[in-house]
Design an enzyme around this catalytic site. Structure first.
Site, PDB file in Angstrom:
ATOM      1  N   HIS A 289      16.721  76.742  20.330  1.00  0.00           N
ATOM      2  CA  HIS A 289      16.133  77.099  19.240  1.00  0.00           C
ATOM      3  C   HIS A 289      15.710  76.551  18.119  1.00  0.00           C
ATOM      4  CE1 HIS A 289      16.035  81.219  21.281  1.00  0.00           C
ATOM      5  NE2 HIS A 289      17.574  81.433  21.217  1.00  0.00           N
TER       6      HIS A 289
ATOM      7  N   GLU B  43      21.349  77.227  21.861  1.00  0.00           N
ATOM      8  CA  GLU B  43      21.233  77.854  20.510  1.00  0.00           C
ATOM      9  C   GLU B  43      20.430  76.587  19.937  1.00  0.00           C
ATOM     10  OE1 GLU B  43      21.477  80.499  19.317  1.00  0.00           O
ATOM     11  OE2 GLU B  43      22.578  81.127  21.200  1.00  0.00           O
TER      12      GLU B  43
END
Length: 842
Positions: free
Chosen positions: A488, A485
């Site tokens: 990202h 994550e």
């Protein structure tokens, strides 16, 4: 290119006419009501004409200023005296009925879904056919089309921003055109000056956005709310340039709206959050969904005392008490982002803290930064994005290894978060910095979301949602998902896909970088040990890709479904996201896995050091922008060192060959290169079996197969304990072990019992427990049914396909277990998960 958009199909329509007008900034002012499960309030849109309708403007400043002086002298409204930090547009005491009052002479035309219209007749919506202008449609009125569904739109009005005290400073330098329409042009030109302020005046800009959003209305606008869009019209206005550039929409969400989910957290307290819906945020607020519509936003959100509001925002909001029992939270974003990245979570979250916890501040010696001098010369180059306060141009930000972070969770999970998650965040952030450089965002919140979350994680600007499934079983799953994550932040957020169907760019990159980050975050890990872990992971992903390709529709396996037409839109800017509404697509990992293997193949060809240097260069060139596959691949290939240029030619490594072999076809990619030169990916799976960690697993599998044979042959009376000693395995090794054992036709109950006891499988991470549950179901191991039921209840992000396995055996006990679990979880499940499971069961 005109499109007829059929919302009944699996394709997701993007209706906004972004070629005509673009939203540059949103000001949201919302009340969260848990009793009615409704979010209501207003949103003010500040617009600019789109690329097709921009026109030069010029008029003397004297006429503009004299008209503004007349407005100020009449005292049209009270001056705005609100501080940006406590911005609040409307009092929370306003009741829903106040919004629903129709103007005099009009009747309430709300439909059965709560949609309103102040037009006598709704129009059909197909692409841009109603977005009219004088050049192509005679003298018809212009329509502003926004993406919108599952909302009750109650009122739309133009905002009289010219009445704001102090706004004359923008009018003094405004260049107006049509003197006959002084007031309308004045307002629009003020908006233009406001949205184009330089980045060093961003705080002043936010202040005036707030003031303007509080300005009085100066006339209602006609609107029609359809299934997928909101059409807004001002009678007599025929072009985007003359359409009001500041409009206010009063609306409320519906309890069954698909952009947010109302549920309870793990402590049984109510909460609501954006869960990454396939329709994104159009059921949370009217917006422009196409990625090209990059905008900033600010939001004031009120909720009852005791609730915490978390949001994608640059500031860590401090709540302000407005009245007894009501708190207001304010967030803002100055980096233009797609509206789909806006995220909110409201609940009784608790901040997880550790006393004297100082790991967030790393010393210079703890983490090395292997950047070359060439890497740093990029900082001297100008950025290619639209203007905003960019961290890549901020010397202090470029040296910040670990950005400020906070962790929030339900009360019952705070101890687990403190034990694992809190200590992992600084390690993972620093590892990411050492790989890619400057963090694109200035801070990070991490929230453990409710158990009905349909994924292991979701990244948004300044906030990451993690499933509770990442917490049990040690640091491994939690750390790897956190790394994914965090990746990202660069790929998916700071750099977005211009066409949503090309999600492989962000997901493939995040999957590849997850391994790189995690190897660095494990500070005690040697380079060779890190490589061994990555080889093991590659084998596991290869097996998963192979299985998914065999069990999914071919058209869903294509990474670039629009092929050469990728990125094209209609004349108005409308388009479709192919398969965007297909429920089972959200559970597929083909875009993650094929993207990962493509990037792994390129890294192997270029050399990992060169490849990572190219990624850093790509980030510096394209941050704050949208890209297509060819942009990404072209730069990687152009950056191949001269000494390898001949090899590139010999191998046939081109954007065209990569697109043909990897992006535009279904199934397992043969290779990024000429097949006669490089082994196909099908054969590479065999080479990963040679790594030491995989060989250890193979040896343990052999022991278990032999032990199972001995146990089956032994009599019930003679159950002498086998003397075989089994080795301790890493979590990914355990996953592979259980996958290999799943290939065995028969494992007897005593073998399964010993297997569970040897590795304490019920205490392992969710990836391991998922494979264990598959073994339990396959062999109808009744003592393990409790583990399956617990998994389906607590690990909903991963348990969807276990329902199918429970049904396929046609075993009455297993089917009863599936029905029972679904009946309990169905009400809290997200819509896509519930639909897929229901199709398996009924």
């Amino acid at each position: 290119m005109e499109m007829q958009l059929d919302p009944m199909k699996d394709d997701l329509p993007l209706m906004a006419n972004t070629s005509h007008m673009l939203v540059k900034h949103y000001v949201l002012d919302l009340d969260v009501d848990f009793k009615s499960q409704v979010i209501e309030g207003t949103i003010v849109l500040f617009l600019e004409t789109g690329s097709r309708y921009r026109k030069a403007s010029s008029i003397g400043k004297e006429g503009c200023q004299s008209h503004l002086n007349k407005i100020c002298e009449t005292g049209t409204s009270e001056p705005c005296r609100v501080s940006v930090s406590n911005a609040s547009v409307f009092s929370s005491e306003v009741e829903c009925s106040d919004f629903a009052v129709c103007s005099e002479g009009e009747k309430d035309t709300s439909d059965k879904n709560g949609n309103h219209s102040n037009k006598e007749q709704a129009s059909e919506i197909s692409g841009s056919k109603n977005c009219c202008d004088t050049e192509s449609h005679g003298n018809k009125d212009f329509l502003l089309v926004l993406d919108c569904c599952d909302l009750s739109v109650l009122k739309v009005e133009e905002v009289d921003i010219a009445a704001v005290s102090g706004i004359e400073k923008f009018a003094m330098s405004a260049e107006l055109i049509d003197v006959s329409k002084e007031l309308e042009n004045l307002r629009n030109q003020i908006v233009h000056k406001l949205v184009t302020l330089p980045s060093d005046r961003c705080q002043e800009q936010l202040y005036y956005y707030t003031c303007c959003s509080q300005a009085p209305g100066c006339g209602e606008l006609e609107f029609t709310a359809g299934s997928w869009s909101l059409e807004i019209r001002k009678p007599g206005v025929q072009t985007p340039a003359d359409f009001p550039h500041a409009i206010r929409i009063q609306y409320k969400t519906r309890p069954d709206g698909r952009s947010v989910t109302w549920t309870t957290d793990q402590s049984g307290r109510p909460c609501v959050y954006t869960m990454g819906s396939p329709i994104n945020n159009r059921a949370l607020f009217p917006c422009q969904e196409p990625p090209i519509a990059l905008s900033t936003w600010q939001a004031s959100v009120r909720a009852s005392a005791g609730f915490v509001v978390l949001m994608s925002g640059e500031n860590s909001a401090d709540p302000v008490q407005l009245q007894e029992g009501i708190m207001s939270w304010y967030y803002y974003v100055t980096m233009p982002m797609p509206a789909s990245t806006f995220t909110i979570a409201v609940g009784c979250w608790q901040e997880v803290k550790r006393q004297c916890f100082t790991a967030a501040i790393q010393t210079e010696d703890e983490f090395s930064v292997p950047f070359s001098q060439a890497d740093f010369r990029w900082h001297k180059e100008s950025c290619g994005h639209m203007e905003y306060p960019c961290r890549f141009r901020n010397p202090a930000a470029t040296l910040q290894r670990v950005i400020p972070y906070r962790v929030f969770a339900p009360l019952c999970l705070m101890e687990r978060c403190e034990e694992h998650l809190l200590q992992l965040i600084p390690q993972c952030l620093s590892a990411a910095y050492s790989t890619l450089g400057t963090h694109p965002f200035c801070r990070l919140d991490v929230l453990i979301v409710p158990s009905n979350f349909s994924s292991l994680g979701m990244a948004s600007p300044h906030i990451i949602f993690l499933s509770q499934s990442v917490l049990p079983g040690g640091n491994h799953l939690c750390g790897t998902r956190l790394c994914h994550e965090i990746a990202h932040s660069w790929f998916g957020l700071a750099i977005g896909a211009r066409d949503w169907t090309e999600e492989w760019i962000s997901e493939g990159s995040a999957t590849f970088l997850e391994d790189v980050f995690w190897a660095k975050a494990q500070q005690q890990l040697s380079h060779d040990e890190g490589k061994e872990q990555q080889e093991l992971k590659a084998l596991l992903r290869w097996r998963r890709l192979r299985d998914e390709v065999q069990n999914s529709e071919e058209e869903l396996q294509v990474l670039r479904p629009h092929k050469e037409s990728t990125g094209e839109v209609s004349e108005s800017g409308a388009s479709v996201v192919k398969h965007g509404l297909k429920a089972e697509k959200i559970f597929m990992q083909v875009h993650y896995l094929k993207g990962y293997f493509l990037l792994r193949s390129l890294a192997s060809t270029l050399g990992e050091a060169s490849y990572l240097a190219s990624l850093r260069k790509f980030v510096h060139k394209f941050h704050g922008q949208l890209v297509l596959s060819q942009d990404f691949l072209s730069m990687l290939l152009e950056d191949i060192p001269e000494q390898k240029e001949q090899a590139r030619t010999r191998l046939g490594l081109t954007v065209e060959s990569i697109s043909q072999n990897w992006l535009d076809t279904s199934g397992i990619p043969k290779s990024a290169l000429k097949p006669q030169i490089r082994k196909p990916l099908l054969e590479e799976g065999e080479t990963w079996k040679e790594c030491k960690l995989v060989q250890q697993v193979s040896a343990e599998v052999t022991k278990w197969i032999q032990a199972n044979k001995r146990i089956r042959k032994s009599s019930k009376k003679k159950r002498k304990q086998d003397e075989v000693v089994f080795q301790k395995l890493l979590p990914d090794q355990l996953v592979l072990l259980l996958e290999y054992l799943l290939e065995e036709k028969t494992l007897c109950p005593r073998t399964l019992q010993r297997l569970e006891k040897t590795y304490q499988l019920h205490d392992q991470d969710a990836e391991v427990r998922h494979r264990w549950c598959e073994l339990v179901v396959k062999h109808k191991y009744v003592p393990g049914y409790g583990d399956v039921e617990k998994f389906l209840r607590e690990d909903q992000a991963m348990g969807v396909y276990l329902y199918g396995e429970l049904m396929v055996n046609e075993d009455a006990k297993q089917q009863e277990l599936a029905y029972r679990c679904f009946s309990v979880a169905q009400e809290q499940m997200d819509m896509s998960s519930a639909k897929v499971v229901a199709e398996m069961l009924f």
